[in-house]
Write an enzyme that holds these catalytic residues in place. Structure first.
Site, PDB file in Angstrom:
ATOM      1  N   GLU A  40      -2.539   0.124  -4.469  1.00  0.00           N
ATOM      2  CA  GLU A  40      -2.509  -1.056  -3.592  1.00  0.00           C
ATOM      3  C   GLU A  40      -2.520  -2.317  -4.434  1.00  0.00           C
ATOM      4  OE1 GLU A  40      -5.600  -1.490  -0.455  1.00  0.00           O
ATOM      5  OE2 GLU A  40      -6.104   0.520  -1.134  1.00  0.00           O
ATOM      6  N   ASP A  96       0.856  -1.188   0.000  1.00  0.00           N
ATOM      7  CA  ASP A  96       0.000   0.000   0.000  1.00  0.00           C
ATOM      8  C   ASP A  96       0.891   1.237   0.000  1.00  0.00           C
ATOM      9  OD1 ASP A  96      -2.090   1.748   0.197  1.00  0.00           O
ATOM     10  OD2 ASP A  96      -2.469   1.380   2.334  1.00  0.00           O
TER      11      ASP A  96
HETATM   12 MG    MG Z   1      -2.368   4.022   0.023  1.00  0.00          MG
END
Ligand code: MG
Length: 348
Positions: free
Chosen positions: A104, A9
């Site tokens: 992500e 992420d």
């Molecule tokens: Mg992020």
């Protein structure tokens, strides 16, 4: 064997790109979002978050909280290019990658050394793109995603199998996959506030209340999640087409062609272990003009009946056939490779 799933992420993705590309913005509260009065914040830099600014907040509120912030419009094309570079880095470490959004992705690295791989991914992203990512590692998607959120920015968190239940216990129920504000209120009404409350709840009552969702919530509360990664190989498609000896508008004949293609293409999918989501029908008329129509299915399939019915529906409802047809084609795209192709053969 347990799986090894990594969730990557990016940290404050849009704002970090802006700060990287404009040194004057570094260390400053940067807020990327819509420019209109009613727009929302897409990404706030960590400097801006100190003032309480967060994504999805109205821009006007962000301006009140952080009047000296630097407000920038969303330059999505630039961010997409960075996103593609990140995917290229991830592909060095696994072929099984599921992008979840622009910033992500999940990787299945079962059989490899997940911590070593995660450290390499982080350093490649840092060295090559001058950006940071937070990474979570565990045995499934749900837990890997929770793990990446534990330490941000620039974190690396592992949730080990033996720690799963205790890790989950104190978390608010909103951390369970798919629990939005509405579901959270429903659960609160039952006295469920923390994941531990779900663990202790009678699963039959959850099923009675929420159906399949209830069972899922219970499974997630113990960290059980068998969902495979879905891989989209967007550039690939397979198809068949045929030019007829004489032009025709005989619907029965055309539908039979689609049925024949569907069976052939489905056989190819099954052999390769692929599922597809998008069905496209192409028609070339007697005057050589070409039209195509597509449908993207909610549930990926390899089933020739589903493919045929979808293509038939396209042909009969989405085209306005007033001329004769000299060619009809069927193509399948949005190919998905399930984690375990053997799942396919079980259903045939
Ligand atoms: Mg992020």
């Amino acid at each position: 064997m347990d799986r090894a799933i990594i969730h990557v992420d990016m940290d404050a993705f849009y704002a970090s790109i802006e700060q990287r590309d404009n040194p004057q913005l570094r260390g400053k509260p940067v807020i990327v979002g819509g420019v209109g009065k009613r727009s929302v914040v897409c990404t706030a830099s960590y400097e801006a978050r100190k003032y309480g600014v967060h994504s999805a907040m109205p821009i006007e509120s962000a301006r009140r909280l952080c009047p000296h912030g630097v407000f920038l419009p969303v330059d999505i094309d630039r961010y997409k290019k960075e996103s593609a570079k990140i995917l290229n880095i991830l592909r060095r470490y696994s072929n099984i990658i599921e992008p979840l959004s622009i910033d992500e992705a999940f990787l299945d690295v079962t059989g490899g050394n997940p911590i070593y791989i995660a450290e390499n991914i982080k350093s490649d992203i840092r060295n090559e793109l001058k950006l940071t990512a937070s990474v979570g590692i565990s045995i499934n998607k749900f837990l890997a995603k929770l793990a990446s959120d534990v330490k941000k920015p620039d974190g690396l968190t592992v949730i080990k199998k033996e720690d799963i239940v205790d890790f989950l216990k104190p978390l608010p129920v909103s951390k369970l996959w798919g629990v939005g504000p509405k579901m959270e209120r429903e659960l609160n009404k039952l006295g469920i506030y923390y994941i531990e409350d779900v663990q202790k709840y009678d699963v039959d009552i959850l099923i009675e209340k929420f159906g399949k969702r209830g069972k899922e919530l219970f499974e997630f509360s113990y960290g059980r999640d068998n969902r495979p990664l879905e891989i989209h190989i967007t550039n690939q498609s397979i198809g068949e087409e045929e030019t007829f000896i004489s032009d025709t508008n005989d619907m029965e004949f055309l539908c039979n062609k689609l049925r024949e293609y569907s069976v052939n293409l489905s056989n190819r999918l099954v052999r390769k272990g692929f599922l597809i989501r998008t069905v496209t029908v192409k028609v070339k008329y007697s005057d050589f003009t070409v039209e195509t129509r597509s449908i993207t299915l909610n549930i990926p399939t390899y089933d020739h009946n589903v493919i045929y019915e979808t293509s038939k529906q396209l042909l009969t409802t989405k085209f306005n056939i007033i001329k004769d047809i000299r060619l009809i084609g069927l193509s399948l795209s949005n190919l998905i490779y399930p984690q375990d192709p053997r799942q396919l053969s079980l259903n045939i």
